[in-house]
Design a protein around this motif. Structure first.
Motif, PDB file in Angstrom:
ATOM      1  N   ARG A  44       5.040  -4.668   8.114  1.00 56.23           N
ATOM      2  CA  ARG A  44       4.772  -3.727   9.136  1.00 56.23           C
ATOM      3  C   ARG A  44       3.701  -2.716   8.855  1.00 56.23           C
ATOM      4  O   ARG A  44       3.989  -2.237   7.763  1.00 56.23           O
ATOM      5  N   TYR A  45       2.769  -2.429   9.344  1.00 55.45           N
ATOM      6  CA  TYR A  45       1.487  -1.604   8.906  1.00 55.45           C
ATOM      7  C   TYR A  45       0.916  -0.863   9.903  1.00 55.45           C
ATOM      8  O   TYR A  45       0.832  -1.268  11.077  1.00 55.45           O
ATOM      9  N   THR A  46       0.248   0.009   9.727  1.00 50.01           N
ATOM     10  CA  THR A  46      -0.752   0.831  10.429  1.00 50.01           C
ATOM     11  C   THR A  46      -1.860   1.493   9.437  1.00 50.01           C
ATOM     12  O   THR A  46      -1.650   2.164   8.711  1.00 50.01           O
ATOM     13  N   GLY A  47      -3.112   1.135   9.999  1.00 54.44           N
ATOM     14  CA  GLY A  47      -4.102   1.468   9.375  1.00 54.44           C
ATOM     15  C   GLY A  47      -4.976   2.544  10.019  1.00 54.44           C
ATOM     16  O   GLY A  47      -5.068   2.647  11.148  1.00 54.44           O
ATOM     17  N   ARG A  48      -5.396   3.606   9.445  1.00 55.17           N
ATOM     18  CA  ARG A  48      -5.814   4.775   9.736  1.00 55.17           C
ATOM     19  C   ARG A  48      -7.433   5.127   9.106  1.00 55.17           C
ATOM     20  O   ARG A  48      -7.512   5.061   8.000  1.00 55.17           O
ATOM     21  N   VAL A  49      -8.117   5.717   9.958  1.00 55.39           N
ATOM     22  CA  VAL A  49      -9.554   6.259   9.265  1.00 55.39           C
ATOM     23  C   VAL A  49      -9.217   7.822   9.828  1.00 55.39           C
ATOM     24  O   VAL A  49      -9.574   8.206  10.802  1.00 55.39           O
TER      25      VAL A  49
ATOM     26  N   GLY B 219      -7.003  -3.790  -1.075  1.00 54.44           N
ATOM     27  CA  GLY B 219      -6.277  -2.270  -1.570  1.00 54.44           C
ATOM     28  C   GLY B 219      -4.959  -2.195  -0.916  1.00 54.44           C
ATOM     29  O   GLY B 219      -4.056  -1.708  -1.957  1.00 54.44           O
ATOM     30  N   LEU B 220      -4.542  -2.852   0.039  1.00 58.66           N
ATOM     31  CA  LEU B 220      -3.322  -2.857   0.464  1.00 58.66           C
ATOM     32  C   LEU B 220      -2.290  -3.835  -0.282  1.00 58.66           C
ATOM     33  O   LEU B 220      -1.262  -3.661  -0.563  1.00 58.66           O
ATOM     34  N   GLU B 221      -3.158  -4.890  -0.424  1.00 62.85           N
ATOM     35  CA  GLU B 221      -2.314  -6.102  -1.055  1.00 62.85           C
ATOM     36  C   GLU B 221      -2.206  -5.637  -2.631  1.00 62.85           C
ATOM     37  O   GLU B 221      -0.845  -5.830  -2.948  1.00 62.85           O
TER      38      GLU B 221
ATOM     39  N   GLU C 187       2.743   4.845   1.675  1.00 60.33           N
ATOM     40  CA  GLU C 187       1.408   4.902   2.208  1.00 60.33           C
ATOM     41  C   GLU C 187       0.605   4.760   1.269  1.00 60.33           C
ATOM     42  O   GLU C 187       0.824   4.978  -0.203  1.00 60.33           O
ATOM     43  N   VAL C 188      -0.607   4.432   1.383  1.00 61.57           N
ATOM     44  CA  VAL C 188      -1.472   4.220   0.430  1.00 61.57           C
ATOM     45  C   VAL C 188      -3.213   4.375   0.832  1.00 61.57           C
ATOM     46  O   VAL C 188      -3.282   4.160   2.066  1.00 61.57           O
TER      47      VAL C 188
ATOM     48  N   TYR D 271       3.036   1.346   5.396  1.00 62.48           N
ATOM     49  CA  TYR D 271       3.594   0.028   5.491  1.00 62.48           C
ATOM     50  C   TYR D 271       4.898   0.108   5.380  1.00 62.48           C
ATOM     51  O   TYR D 271       5.677   0.994   4.721  1.00 62.48           O
ATOM     52  N   ALA D 272       5.551  -0.936   5.642  1.00 58.32           N
ATOM     53  CA  ALA D 272       7.083  -1.296   5.522  1.00 58.32           C
ATOM     54  C   ALA D 272       7.038  -2.932   5.030  1.00 58.32           C
ATOM     55  O   ALA D 272       6.950  -3.770   6.038  1.00 58.32           O
ATOM     56  N   ILE D 273       7.893  -3.302   3.923  1.00 60.27           N
ATOM     57  CA  ILE D 273       7.995  -4.573   3.677  1.00 60.27           C
ATOM     58  C   ILE D 273       9.486  -5.021   4.318  1.00 60.27           C
ATOM     59  O   ILE D 273      10.401  -4.679   3.463  1.00 60.27           O
ATOM     60  N   LEU D 274       9.456  -6.012   5.371  1.00 57.87           N
ATOM     61  CA  LEU D 274      10.684  -6.135   5.966  1.00 57.87           C
ATOM     62  C   LEU D 274      11.735  -7.096   5.195  1.00 57.87           C
ATOM     63  O   LEU D 274      12.888  -7.198   4.959  1.00 57.87           O
ATOM     64  N   GLU D 275      11.024  -8.239   4.788  1.00 53.76           N
ATOM     65  CA  GLU D 275      11.796  -9.178   4.102  1.00 53.76           C
ATOM     66  C   GLU D 275      10.900 -10.351   3.343  1.00 53.76           C
ATOM     67  O   GLU D 275       9.737 -10.250   3.579  1.00 53.76           O
ATOM     68  N   LYS D 276      11.401 -11.093   2.426  1.00 57.06           N
ATOM     69  CA  LYS D 276      10.739 -12.289   1.959  1.00 57.06           C
ATOM     70  C   LYS D 276      10.780 -13.559   2.718  1.00 57.06           C
ATOM     71  O   LYS D 276      12.069 -13.866   3.053  1.00 57.06           O
ATOM     72  N   VAL D 277       9.802 -14.177   3.112  1.00 59.30           N
ATOM     73  CA  VAL D 277       9.950 -15.550   3.759  1.00 59.30           C
ATOM     74  C   VAL D 277      10.005 -16.542   2.978  1.00 59.30           C
ATOM     75  O   VAL D 277       9.061 -16.923   2.037  1.00 59.30           O
TER      76      VAL D 277
END
Length: 243
Positions: free
Chosen positions: A12-17, A57-59, A72-73, A141-147
């Protein structure tokens, strides 16, 4: 266990400028920001780390984190959409446009998309840079689970690339079979991205040798016949009276 390249995760993520949201998996955030797309599928996305399904950069930030991590990053332009290049700003004759160009109009010229930034006489100045080129981005971001399950991984890739959630998936004997809904060939986004999906399936699953796409169209049901109405004769009127 720390995540590494090759792992599939739900994110889950949200990107901002600055203060403005430009991309989000959260429907409420999209509505509040005025960027809501009623045709989009909101909710967490499934991505494979190392495949650049998200901004580099997020990865990079996510590799080495653990499931459940939130943060956050800030992502500099070189790990986002690149620097703003002056040579990507071109002067184009207005005769190349179907309608009169105006400032802020998004246009396509010779297969390239850009934004009209000025109109001078009979020429339009078009910026072919990505709208976010040269900008530093902020992601929460939030890492919810590994698939782990391949079917769920491929299902996630289909949604990521095409936005579709109505394609059935089975895997057996080295074959992935995709059960396609009728008329999917009219979905331009699916047609553009299905080749990328197939390529990534072969790259990520060494035991898969074939990808079968099956579209089943059933015969339309015949409308039920209307029940027959039997008309009954009405009794004849008589002028006789009882004596």
């Amino acid at each position: 266990m720390a995540l590494q390249e090759g792992d599939f995760i739900r994110l889950r993520y949200t990107g901002r400028v600055g203060e403005n949201i430009f991309d989000t998996t959260d429907e409420e955030n999209a509505k509040e920001e005025g960027i809501y797309n009623p045709r989009a599928e909101y909710g967490p996305v499934t991505v494979r780390l190392g495949s650049h399904h998200i901004i580099i950069g997020l990865e990079d930030e996510l590799v080495g984190k653990e499931v459940g991590a939130e943060g956050e990053v800030d992502v500099p332009p070189e790990k986002a959409f690149g620097a703003h290049e002056d040579e990507a700003v071109k002067s184009v004759p207005v005769t190349q446009f179907r309608e009169k160009p105006q400032r802020g109009m998004r246009v396509e010229v010779e297969g390239r998309e850009g934004v009209v930034v000025d109109v001078i006489g009979r020429r339009a100045v078009v910026d072919f840079n990505h709208p976010l080129a040269g900008k530093t981005l902020n992601y929460s971001y939030a890492i919810l689970e590994k698939v782990e399950e391949p079917v769920e991984q491929i299902k996630g890739l289909i949604k990521l690339f095409s936005g579709r959630t109505d394609i059935g998936i089975t895997i057996a004997d080295g074959t992935v079979e995709l059960e396609l809904p009728p008329a999917i060939t009219y979905d331009r986004r699916w047609m553009v991205w299905r080749g990328t999906l197939v390529r990534e399936i072969f790259e990520n699953y060494s035991d898969i040798n074939d990808v079968v796409m099956k579209e089943t169209i059933s015969r339309p049901e015949k409308p039920e016949a209307a029940p027959e109405i039997i008309e009954t004769a009405e009794p004849e009127e008589t002028n006789e009276t009882e004596e």
